[in-house]
Scaffold this active site. Structure first.
Site, PDB file in Angstrom:
ATOM      1  CG  ASN A  15      63.116  82.089  28.058  1.00  0.00           C
ATOM      2  OD1 ASN A  15      63.882  82.520  27.186  1.00  0.00           O
ATOM      3  ND2 ASN A  15      61.823  82.374  28.074  1.00  0.00           N
ATOM      4  CB  CYS A  49      63.748  79.325  32.689  1.00  0.00           C
ATOM      5  SG  CYS A  49      63.248  81.053  32.833  1.00  0.00           S
TER       6      CYS A  49
END
Length: 338
Positions: free
Chosen positions: A318, A154
């Protein structure tokens, strides 16, 4: 065109959110889920209720039987196999498998899914040996003969588009990245054992925890011109979702902070629209929960020391942003293989 048929191995944070993304897209179809640790009944509960992203309200989800979930009228096959090679993906029509257990992250382990009939495997984590692709940065380099790929991390998905813009426009001499990162499932609720990372064993909700990350170095894998020029570290902080990258770089071509902002804004409205965002609002982390972009540049938060040394700040969900990119990468691979 027939929808892309996808299976998911591992129904954790990313697995469940990838499922949510797939179920909201017309071009994709969720056909199977494998998780040996939870029952179908518990699966429905975990999918329906989410402390961060809220209750699932798009269609009813219920158990048809021990091996089948119903999302509205859509049947999804459920398996409970521990060994990837034993999952009969082929029987469900799953051409693409999202490997989201966090366990089978190298090529050899992920290749086990191919034995069960999957055609391509997308690892939802960095990999030491599978080629890594970041949508908006290097996905155009994908070749159809690649059966196992990684969607990187991420943080790499946040950092790489930003670094690409700065490097393309001004040239990066060198840089350091810090990600202020929300807690994740591997952390501890109270102090507990963590032999590989002693600090990581401390209570997640009560500490700011310095940690390592390979995200900055991984940018050198997706953007070879930056190989060896970036490295970084992480602070795990007591928030449940949304993280922020602080990228401090020395640039070759002198530029004012206003010129850097203008370049990022231009790219965010052009080639990188939907991947790289731009904001001049007075935002905080919760403003980005559910944001499906990889990286949202915060123009007000950055600062320049001089025309060659700048600090850039970029937000990312994320969980949700990354899960969206996993499915985008599958769609790109599918299109490339047609």
């Amino acid at each position: 065109m027939a929808p892309i048929k996808i299976g998911i191995n591992g129904f954790g944070r990313i697995g469940r959110l990838v499922a949510r993304v797939i179920l909201q897209r017309e071009d994709c179809e969720l056909v199977a889920v494998n998780d040996p640790f939870i029952t179908t009944e518990y699966m429905t509960y975990m999918f329906k209720y989410d402390s961060v992203h809220g209750q699932w309200k798009h269609h009813d989800i219920k158990v048809k039987d021990e091996k089948t979930l119903l999302f509205g009228e859509k049947a999804v096959t459920v398996f409970g196999n521990r060994n990837p090679e034993e999952i009969p993906w082929g029987g469900t029509g799953a051409d693409y498998v999202v490997e989201s257990t966090g366990v089978f992250t190298d090529k050899d382990k992920a290749a086990a899914h191919l034995k069960g009939g999957a055609k391509k495997v997308i690892i939802s984590a960095p990999s030491k040996d599978a080629p890594m692709f970041v949508v908006g940065v290097n996905e155009h380099e994908y070749k159809p003969e690649l059966d196992i790929v990684s969607n990187a991390s991420c943080t790499t998905n946040c950092l790489a588009p930003l670094a690409k813009v700065i490097n393309d426009r001004f040239g990066i001499v060198e840089g350091l990245m810090t990600t202020v990162h929300s807690i994740t499932a591997t952390q501890k609720t109270v102090d507990g054992p963590s032999m590989k990372d002693w600090r990581g064993g401390r209570a997640a909700s009560f500490n700011i925890i310095p940690s390592s990350t390979g995200a900055a170095k991984a940018v050198g894998k997706v953007l070879p011109s930056l190989n060896g020029k970036l490295t970084g570290m992480s602070f795990r902080v007591p928030t449940v979702d949304v993280s922020v990258v602080d990228l401090t770089v020395r640039i070759e071509k002198p530029a004012t902070y206003e010129q850097v902002k203008a370049a990022i804004k231009e790219e965010s409205e052009g080639k990188l629209k939907g991947i790289l965002g731009y904001t001049e609002d007075d935002v905080v982390s919760t403003d980005f929960v559910g944001d499906n972009r990889s990286s949202i540049f915060d123009a007000k938060a950055g600062i320049a020391l001089n025309d060659n040394f700048i600090k850039l700040v970029s937000w990312y969900d994320n969980e949700w942003g990354y899960s969206t990119r996993v499915v985008d990468l599958i769609a790109h691979i599918h299109k490339t293989c047609q």
